[in-house]
Design an enzyme around this catalytic site. Structure first.
Site, PDB file in Angstrom:
ATOM      1  N   GLY A  89     -27.544-104.681  44.453  1.00 26.30           N
ATOM      2  CA  GLY A  89     -26.404-103.948  44.993  1.00 26.30           C
ATOM      3  C   GLY A  89     -25.984-104.459  46.355  1.00 26.30           C
ATOM      4  O   GLY A  89     -26.597-105.341  46.946  1.00 26.30           O
ATOM      5  N   ARG A  92     -25.443-104.759  52.374  1.00 22.11           N
ATOM      6  CA  ARG A  92     -24.809-104.716  53.702  1.00 22.11           C
ATOM      7  C   ARG A  92     -23.302-104.852  53.597  1.00 22.11           C
ATOM      8  O   ARG A  92     -22.637-105.217  54.571  1.00 22.11           O
ATOM      9  CB  ARG A  92     -25.380-105.809  54.587  1.00 22.11           C
ATOM     10  CG  ARG A  92     -25.263-107.179  53.979  1.00 22.11           C
ATOM     11  CD  ARG A  92     -25.864-108.226  54.858  1.00 22.11           C
ATOM     12  NE  ARG A  92     -25.996-109.471  54.133  1.00 22.11           N
ATOM     13  CZ  ARG A  92     -26.369-110.605  54.702  1.00 22.11           C
ATOM     14  NH1 ARG A  92     -26.611-110.637  55.985  1.00 22.11           N
ATOM     15  NH2 ARG A  92     -26.475-111.698  54.000  1.00 22.11           N
ATOM     16  N   LYS A 107     -18.558-106.860  55.464  1.00 18.66           N
ATOM     17  CA  LYS A 107     -19.908-107.406  55.302  1.00 18.66           C
ATOM     18  C   LYS A 107     -20.611-107.375  56.648  1.00 18.66           C
ATOM     19  O   LYS A 107     -20.139-107.958  57.621  1.00 18.66           O
ATOM     20  CB  LYS A 107     -19.859-108.838  54.768  1.00 18.66           C
ATOM     21  CG  LYS A 107     -21.248-109.407  54.479  1.00 18.66           C
ATOM     22  CD  LYS A 107     -21.183-110.742  53.769  1.00 18.66           C
ATOM     23  CE  LYS A 107     -22.568-111.278  53.457  1.00 18.66           C
ATOM     24  NZ  LYS A 107     -22.525-112.580  52.741  1.00 18.66           N
ATOM     25  N   ASP A 119     -31.528-104.402  57.002  1.00 12.95           N
ATOM     26  CA  ASP A 119     -30.949-103.511  58.007  1.00 12.95           C
ATOM     27  C   ASP A 119     -29.452-103.314  57.823  1.00 12.95           C
ATOM     28  O   ASP A 119     -28.800-102.627  58.611  1.00 12.95           O
ATOM     29  CB  ASP A 119     -31.245-104.023  59.418  1.00 12.95           C
ATOM     30  CG  ASP A 119     -30.721-105.446  59.653  1.00 12.95           C
ATOM     31  OD1 ASP A 119     -29.924-105.941  58.833  1.00 12.95           O
ATOM     32  OD2 ASP A 119     -31.130-106.064  60.661  1.00 12.95           O
ATOM     33  N   GLY A 120     -28.888-103.932  56.790  1.00 14.88           N
ATOM     34  CA  GLY A 120     -27.465-103.759  56.524  1.00 14.88           C
ATOM     35  C   GLY A 120     -26.549-104.535  57.454  1.00 14.88           C
ATOM     36  O   GLY A 120     -25.329-104.377  57.402  1.00 14.88           O
ATOM     37  N   ARG A 170     -13.760-109.270  54.299  1.00 17.64           N
ATOM     38  CA  ARG A 170     -13.436-110.244  53.270  1.00 17.64           C
ATOM     39  C   ARG A 170     -12.702-109.566  52.127  1.00 17.64           C
ATOM     40  O   ARG A 170     -12.818-108.356  51.917  1.00 17.64           O
ATOM     41  CB  ARG A 170     -14.705-110.949  52.779  1.00 17.64           C
ATOM     42  CG  ARG A 170     -15.812-110.062  52.263  1.00 17.64           C
ATOM     43  CD  ARG A 170     -17.049-110.869  51.931  1.00 17.64           C
ATOM     44  NE  ARG A 170     -18.024-110.092  51.164  1.00 17.64           N
ATOM     45  CZ  ARG A 170     -19.109-110.607  50.600  1.00 17.64           C
ATOM     46  NH1 ARG A 170     -19.367-111.898  50.732  1.00 17.64           N
ATOM     47  NH2 ARG A 170     -19.934-109.850  49.917  1.00 17.64           N
ATOM     48  N   ASP A 246     -26.421-112.457  40.610  1.00 22.75           N
ATOM     49  CA  ASP A 246     -25.759-111.434  41.429  1.00 22.75           C
ATOM     50  C   ASP A 246     -24.783-112.058  42.418  1.00 22.75           C
ATOM     51  O   ASP A 246     -24.004-111.335  43.065  1.00 22.75           O
ATOM     52  CB  ASP A 246     -26.789-110.577  42.170  1.00 22.75           C
ATOM     53  CG  ASP A 246     -27.756-111.397  43.003  1.00 22.75           C
ATOM     54  OD1 ASP A 246     -28.555-112.142  42.401  1.00 22.75           O
ATOM     55  OD2 ASP A 246     -27.718-111.310  44.242  1.00 22.75           O
ATOM     56  N   ASN A 247     -24.802-113.376  42.550  1.00 25.36           N
ATOM     57  CA  ASN A 247     -23.849-114.076  43.421  1.00 25.36           C
ATOM     58  C   ASN A 247     -22.771-114.795  42.621  1.00 25.36           C
ATOM     59  O   ASN A 247     -22.048-115.632  43.170  1.00 25.36           O
ATOM     60  CB  ASN A 247     -24.580-115.098  44.296  1.00 25.36           C
ATOM     61  CG  ASN A 247     -25.490-114.441  45.314  1.00 25.36           C
ATOM     62  OD1 ASN A 247     -25.284-113.294  45.694  1.00 25.36           O
ATOM     63  ND2 ASN A 247     -26.513-115.144  45.749  1.00 25.36           N
ATOM     64  N   ASP A 256     -20.136-114.955  48.333  1.00 25.38           N
ATOM     65  CA  ASP A 256     -21.444-114.828  48.979  1.00 25.38           C
ATOM     66  C   ASP A 256     -21.923-116.143  49.574  1.00 25.38           C
ATOM     67  O   ASP A 256     -22.817-116.810  49.058  1.00 25.38           O
ATOM     68  CB  ASP A 256     -22.474-114.274  47.995  1.00 25.38           C
ATOM     69  CG  ASP A 256     -22.148-112.849  47.577  1.00 25.38           C
ATOM     70  OD1 ASP A 256     -21.287-112.235  48.221  1.00 25.38           O
ATOM     71  OD2 ASP A 256     -22.747-112.351  46.613  1.00 25.38           O
TER      72      ASP A 256
END
Length: 479
Positions: A89, A92, A107, A119-120, A170, A246-247, A256
């Site tokens: 998921g 960040r 992002k 830490d996002g 983005r 996932d990318n 990404d």
């Protein structure tokens, strides 16, 4: 219209709650604007200078909400370096909404439900890289997410050292990934798979909606788009570095930007990601990795598309599409316009010669674009000249079959062989200046990123040769 006047919608939130998590951005301390892409802003229908909008920094920092915005992060799974992770998921990234066919996403905007041990946040160096590379890929004509703006801050972020936090705004027509489908297949929620497929068709492939076999057609579109994008990556020497499922964008877009790189010397075994100890995502492996990822997607959507049928589509579409696009682009880069069955041999010989010669990939093609059978201009760039010299003899003979004038050939080759490529040593120089609050080089790089085939006499220094100490270096995933 100003960007702060945009009205956004959130169609993704019409899906079931398991698809996303509502979350608010966590603002950075003392945010400030570093750069904004006026070219990307046009995609949103913004016709005023985006940098003059007093709300721009607040939008990126999450303290000003656009009308209609409900902020959320998306859930997905993915194969990371070949190993399946059932839930990843947006760790960040926080979505703001959609306008004019573009989904806005921050992002580095703080913790989400999917941050896991992170830490996002995103730091300045990686944010600069993503911001500039998003626009550079667009300038090269490669399908990609775009970067609207970049802010810095006084927020401290712990990585290998303390760094400053940053946020990139983005945009992309979709943020759905291969891994989004994998998530629901792994959970056995096949009804959610179909809902997701319907959403993807509405968002990305509306021309096949309500047609017979539309899910199979959707997969074929994904396969074809992915093949074309990978062909373009290979043609310009781009190494993504983290081709996990996932990318991988469901539209075949480049997304990404982590430890990416453009080739310096032509080195097909180059691995830009320091984490990739086995070289899974090396430059030469990218076409095969894309095929592997598409196989994983075929399995993920097997509850709604017969698996054997999907695999047949993959085998009949991916290889032929990739080969056709890649060879056509490379022949254009070589200045070969008259068809000749032996060109494939000349092309393979060229790549072998480039590898043996140890020569800059981008600069070779740019100089070849003005080649007048004077070998010196090319050979003086090579460490080992003999392999390339022998190839140039054969190339000279092949050019005799061309009917275009030399000037026409030069013009066409210059339009496909970029002068400016954002190589890592150039990006690093911009980052080091930015860390001292000098952001001037970012603006220079944005200029050449958006028009890489032009000369830009005043920015000639940005096309300089890569120092030997900085050639084909590796980067970490830390950002």
């Amino acid at each position: 219209m100003k960007i702060s006047q945009l009205k956004v919608t959130t169609p993704y939130l019409k899906l079931d709650l398991v698809f996303f998590d509502l979350v608010e951005p966590t603002p950075l301390k003392k945010p400030f604007l570093i750069s904004a892409s006026k070219d990307a802003a046009k995609l949103l229908g913004v016709d005023e200078d985006i940098t003059k909008d007093e709300k721009l920094v607040e939008i990126l920092n999450g303290t000003y909400k656009l009308e209609g915005s409900k902020t959320f992060s998306m859930c997905y799974a993915g194969h990371q370096f070949g190993y399946f992770v059932p839930r990843l998921g947006d760790g960040r990234a926080i979505n703001l909404g959609k306008v004019n066919g573009q989904n806005l996403q921050l992002k580095g905007s703080g913790l989400t439900l999917y941050s896991r041990q992170g830490d996002g946040r995103a730091v300045l160096r990686s944010s600069i890289r993503e911001y500039l590379m998003s626009e550079a890929m667009h300038g090269l004509g490669i399908a990609t997410s775009r970067a609207l703006a970049l802010i810095g801050s006084e927020t401290d972020v712990a990585r290998e050292r303390w760094e400053k936090g940053a946020i990139v705004l983005r945009i992309s027509p979709t943020w759905v990934r291969f891994g989004t489908f994998e998530y629901f297949k792994a959970k056995g929620e096949h009804d959610k798979l179909q809902k997701l497929a319907d959403y993807v068709i509405d968002e990305s492939f509306a021309h096949i909606k309500n047609t017979e076999g539309m899910y199979a057609k959707m997969y074929e579109e994904i396969v074809r788009n992915t093949a074309i994008t990978i062909a373009k990556w290979q043609s310009v020497g781009f190494n993504h570095g983290v081709m996990n499922t996932d990318n991988m964008s469901i539209e075949g877009r480049t997304i990404d930007y982590g430890p990416f790189a453009f080739l310096d010397d032509y080195e097909p075994n180059y691995v830009c990601n320091h984490t990739d100890a086995e070289g899974r995502y090396s430059f030469k492996n990218q076409p095969g990795n894309a095929h592997w990822n598409l196989q994983a997607l075929a399995l993920a959507i097997s509850p709604i598309i017969n698996h054997d049928r999907a695999l047949k589509i993959l085998e009949e579409t991916y290889g032929p599409t990739y080969e056709e696009y890649y060879l056509n682009i490379m022949y254009e880069k070589m200045g070969l316009y008259e068809k000749d069955k032996k060109d494939i041999e000349l092309f393979k010989w060229m790549l072998g010669s480039l590898e043996s010669a140890v020569i800059d990939y981008t600069r070779f093609f740019r100089i070849l674009s003005r080649y007048e059978r004077d070998k010196k201009s090319i050979l003086e760039m090579a460490v080992y000249q003999t392999p390339l010299s022998e190839w140039l003899d054969a190339y000279d003979k092949r050019l005799e079959k061309e009917t275009l004038s030399a000037q026409e050939r030069y013009a066409r080759m210059l339009s496909v062989n970029p002068k400016y490529i954002l190589k890592n040593h150039i990006l690093q120089e911009a980052i080091e200046k930015a860390e001292t609050s000098d952001f001037s080089m970012i603006e220079e790089l944005l200029t050449v990123a958006l028009s890489p085939f032009e000369e830009h006499k005043e920015l000639e220094h940005l096309a300089k040769a890569t120092p030997m100490s900085a050639k084909n270096i590796k980067l970490s995933c830390s950002s």
